[in-house]
Design a protein around this motif. Sequence first.
Motif, mmCIF file in Angstrom:
data_model
loop_
_atom_site.group_PDB
_atom_site.id
_atom_site.type_symbol
_atom_site.label_atom_id
_atom_site.label_comp_id
_atom_site.label_asym_id
_atom_site.label_seq_id
_atom_site.Cartn_x
_atom_site.Cartn_y
_atom_site.Cartn_z
ATOM 1 N N GLY A 295 0.776 -1.313 0.232
ATOM 2 C CA GLY A 295 -0.015 -0.020 0.138
ATOM 3 C C GLY A 295 0.952 1.093 -0.002
ATOM 4 N N GLN A 296 2.099 1.160 0.752
ATOM 5 C CA GLN A 296 2.710 2.266 0.732
ATOM 6 C C GLN A 296 3.516 2.549 -0.783
ATOM 7 O OE1 GLN A 296 3.750 4.811 3.049
ATOM 8 N NE2 GLN A 296 1.920 3.979 4.332
ATOM 9 N N LEU A 297 4.011 1.577 -1.252
ATOM 10 C CA LEU A 297 4.481 1.434 -2.721
ATOM 11 C C LEU A 297 3.406 2.123 -3.312
ATOM 12 C CD1 LEU A 297 6.311 -1.805 -2.970
ATOM 13 C CD2 LEU A 297 7.514 0.569 -2.988
ATOM 14 N N ALA A 298 2.310 1.628 -3.510
ATOM 15 C CA ALA A 298 1.162 2.250 -4.420
ATOM 16 C C ALA A 298 0.618 3.705 -4.277
ATOM 17 C CB ALA A 298 -0.142 0.991 -4.236
ATOM 18 N N SER A 299 0.925 3.923 -3.017
ATOM 19 C CA SER A 299 0.438 5.231 -2.915
ATOM 20 C C SER A 299 1.656 6.424 -3.215
ATOM 21 C CB SER A 299 -0.069 5.581 -1.369
ATOM 22 O OG SER A 299 1.209 5.481 -0.488
ATOM 23 N N HIS A 300 2.745 5.964 -3.592
ATOM 24 C CA HIS A 300 3.694 6.974 -4.452
ATOM 25 C C HIS A 300 4.083 6.401 -5.729
ATOM 26 C CE1 HIS A 300 4.112 7.213 0.214
ATOM 27 N NE2 HIS A 300 4.446 8.469 0.138
ATOM 28 N N PRO A 301 3.131 6.793 -6.752
ATOM 29 C CA PRO A 301 3.656 6.472 -7.813
ATOM 30 C C PRO A 301 4.738 7.119 -8.627
ATOM 31 C CG PRO A 301 1.514 7.719 -7.829
ATOM 32 C CD PRO A 301 1.884 7.268 -6.343
ATOM 33 N N GLU A 302 4.931 8.172 -7.888
ATOM 34 C CA GLU A 302 6.214 9.123 -8.354
ATOM 35 C C GLU A 302 7.529 8.594 -8.136
ATOM 36 O OE1 GLU A 302 5.740 10.184 -4.142
ATOM 37 O OE2 GLU A 302 4.261 9.582 -5.721
ATOM 38 N N GLY A 303 7.711 7.374 -7.200
ATOM 39 C CA GLY A 303 8.706 6.893 -6.913
ATOM 40 C C GLY A 303 8.946 6.903 -5.452
ATOM 41 N N VAL A 304 9.663 5.958 -4.725
ATOM 42 C CA VAL A 304 9.948 5.985 -3.321
ATOM 43 C C VAL A 304 10.823 4.843 -3.305
ATOM 44 C CG1 VAL A 304 8.182 4.168 -2.809
ATOM 45 C CG2 VAL A 304 8.981 5.913 -0.959
ATOM 46 N N VAL A 305 11.641 5.135 -2.050
ATOM 47 C CA VAL A 305 12.592 4.291 -1.631
ATOM 48 C C VAL A 305 12.188 3.192 -0.470
ATOM 49 C CG1 VAL A 305 15.080 3.610 -0.833
ATOM 50 C CG2 VAL A 305 14.599 5.342 -2.609
ATOM 51 N N LEU A 306 12.250 1.952 -0.539
ATOM 52 C CA LEU A 306 11.647 1.243 0.590
ATOM 53 C C LEU A 306 12.470 0.196 1.059
ATOM 54 C CD1 LEU A 306 9.169 -0.080 2.314
ATOM 55 C CD2 LEU A 306 8.741 -1.532 0.349
ATOM 56 N N ARG B 150 8.267 -10.958 -2.667
ATOM 57 C CA ARG B 150 8.749 -9.642 -3.605
ATOM 58 C C ARG B 150 7.948 -9.853 -4.845
ATOM 59 N NH1 ARG B 150 13.612 -12.611 -2.363
ATOM 60 N NH2 ARG B 150 13.493 -13.802 -4.340
ATOM 61 N N GLU B 151 7.256 -10.861 -5.126
ATOM 62 C CA GLU B 151 5.987 -10.807 -6.163
ATOM 63 C C GLU B 151 4.658 -9.790 -5.557
ATOM 64 O OE1 GLU B 151 6.143 -11.628 -9.106
ATOM 65 O OE2 GLU B 151 8.068 -12.388 -8.762
ATOM 66 N N ARG B 152 4.408 -9.880 -4.175
ATOM 67 C CA ARG B 152 3.378 -9.299 -3.644
ATOM 68 C C ARG B 152 3.691 -7.888 -4.050
ATOM 69 N NH1 ARG B 152 0.837 -11.061 1.745
ATOM 70 N NH2 ARG B 152 -0.191 -9.238 1.473
ATOM 71 N N LEU B 153 4.922 -7.541 -3.478
ATOM 72 C CA LEU B 153 5.348 -5.890 -3.553
ATOM 73 C C LEU B 153 5.281 -5.696 -4.999
ATOM 74 C CD1 LEU B 153 8.281 -6.007 -1.023
ATOM 75 C CD2 LEU B 153 6.010 -5.071 -0.848
ATOM 76 N N ARG B 154 5.806 -6.242 -6.118
ATOM 77 C CA ARG B 154 5.777 -6.151 -7.382
ATOM 78 C C ARG B 154 4.031 -6.013 -7.852
ATOM 79 N NH1 ARG B 154 10.087 -10.252 -7.848
ATOM 80 N NH2 ARG B 154 12.048 -8.963 -8.613
ATOM 81 N N ALA B 155 3.366 -6.651 -7.480
ATOM 82 C CA ALA B 155 1.848 -6.552 -7.804
ATOM 83 C C ALA B 155 1.585 -5.144 -7.386
ATOM 84 C CB ALA B 155 1.041 -7.569 -6.957
ATOM 85 N N ALA B 156 1.901 -4.608 -6.179
ATOM 86 C CA ALA B 156 1.495 -3.387 -5.885
ATOM 87 C C ALA B 156 1.846 -2.329 -6.608
ATOM 88 C CB ALA B 156 1.677 -3.370 -4.275
ATOM 89 N N ALA B 157 3.003 -2.454 -7.071
ATOM 90 C CA ALA B 157 3.942 -1.528 -7.972
ATOM 91 C C ALA B 157 4.566 -1.902 -8.967
ATOM 92 C CB ALA B 157 4.828 -0.958 -6.648
ATOM 93 N N PRO B 158 3.879 -2.269 -10.087
ATOM 94 C CA PRO B 158 4.384 -2.859 -11.257
ATOM 95 C C PRO B 158 5.759 -1.814 -11.847
ATOM 96 C CG PRO B 158 1.924 -2.593 -11.297
ATOM 97 C CD PRO B 158 2.238 -1.915 -10.039
ATOM 98 N N GLY B 159 6.701 -2.554 -12.174
ATOM 99 C CA GLY B 159 7.799 -2.049 -12.419
ATOM 100 C C GLY B 159 8.934 -1.870 -11.279
ATOM 101 N N LEU B 160 8.368 -2.141 -10.111
ATOM 102 C CA LEU B 160 9.357 -2.180 -8.901
ATOM 103 C C LEU B 160 10.660 -2.938 -9.062
ATOM 104 C CD1 LEU B 160 9.491 -1.435 -5.780
ATOM 105 C CD2 LEU B 160 8.529 -3.790 -5.538
ATOM 106 N N ARG B 161 11.568 -2.117 -8.582
ATOM 107 C CA ARG B 161 13.054 -2.919 -8.702
ATOM 108 C C ARG B 161 13.700 -3.208 -7.528
ATOM 109 N NH1 ARG B 161 15.063 1.989 -12.665
ATOM 110 N NH2 ARG B 161 13.237 2.757 -11.283
ATOM 111 N N PHE B 162 14.565 -4.036 -7.224
ATOM 112 C CA PHE B 162 15.154 -4.657 -6.100
ATOM 113 C C PHE B 162 16.672 -4.477 -6.034
ATOM 114 C CE2 PHE B 162 11.017 -6.532 -5.960
ATOM 115 C CZ PHE B 162 10.489 -6.380 -4.313
ATOM 116 N N VAL B 163 17.317 -3.883 -5.006
ATOM 117 C CA VAL B 163 18.641 -3.902 -4.873
ATOM 118 C C VAL B 163 18.830 -4.807 -3.816
ATOM 119 C CG1 VAL B 163 20.632 -2.548 -3.885
ATOM 120 C CG2 VAL B 163 19.073 -1.432 -5.451
ATOM 121 N N PHE B 164 19.432 -6.176 -4.218
ATOM 122 C CA PHE B 164 19.799 -7.111 -3.216
ATOM 123 C C PHE B 164 21.205 -6.911 -2.702
ATOM 124 C CE2 PHE B 164 21.353 -11.644 -3.191
ATOM 125 C CZ PHE B 164 21.029 -11.922 -1.874
ATOM 126 N N LEU B 165 21.279 -6.500 -1.455
ATOM 127 C CA LEU B 165 22.388 -6.304 -0.746
ATOM 128 C C LEU B 165 23.076 -7.803 -0.130
ATOM 129 C CD1 LEU B 165 21.098 -3.174 0.935
ATOM 130 C CD2 LEU B 165 23.437 -3.364 0.530
#
Length: 160
Positions: free
Chosen positions: A58-69, A79-94
């Motif tokens: 919900g936090q991701l979806a409410s910031h379509p302009e972009g956000v760092v989570l 990760r798939e749940r988060l991608r479903a909320a924000a298509p195009g979501l990218r992940f940095v794997f530390l």
Amino acid sequence: MGVAGCGKSSLGAAVAAAEGLLLIEGDDFHSAASRDKMSRGIALTDEDRAQWLEVLGGQLASHPEGVVLTCSALKRAYRERLRAAAPGLRFVFLEIERAAAQQRVASRGTHFFSASLVDSQFATLESPIGEAGVLRVDALEPLADLRRQVSAWLRATETP
């Protein structure tokens, strides 16, 4: 994303500042019950994480302009749940070795996450390497170098 102690909060803050984006600290959205479990060294279950992931989505979806989570996102299903909320979501794997993560978590002091849970994080982790929209970085590199890598990658992978 990554296990506890990999540097999600530090890198997230650096990237958010550099890119002029809002930082959302995923740990701030854990329920009191989940925080209590973790502080007692009890690993969270998929059920414990379900509501947390819904809120983060919900936090991701409410910031379509972009956000760092910052979020562990240890399993592909998370990760798939988060991608479903924000298509195009990218992940940095530390990516970090267990011993280094253990040392970092043990040195935190008053953080709610018990160092005894590091092993459970590694047991739960499903590497995102090979998934679309994932950048793997070495968590032990200097923070400034990591931030530059991430910023360059974000610019190179921007969607028009």
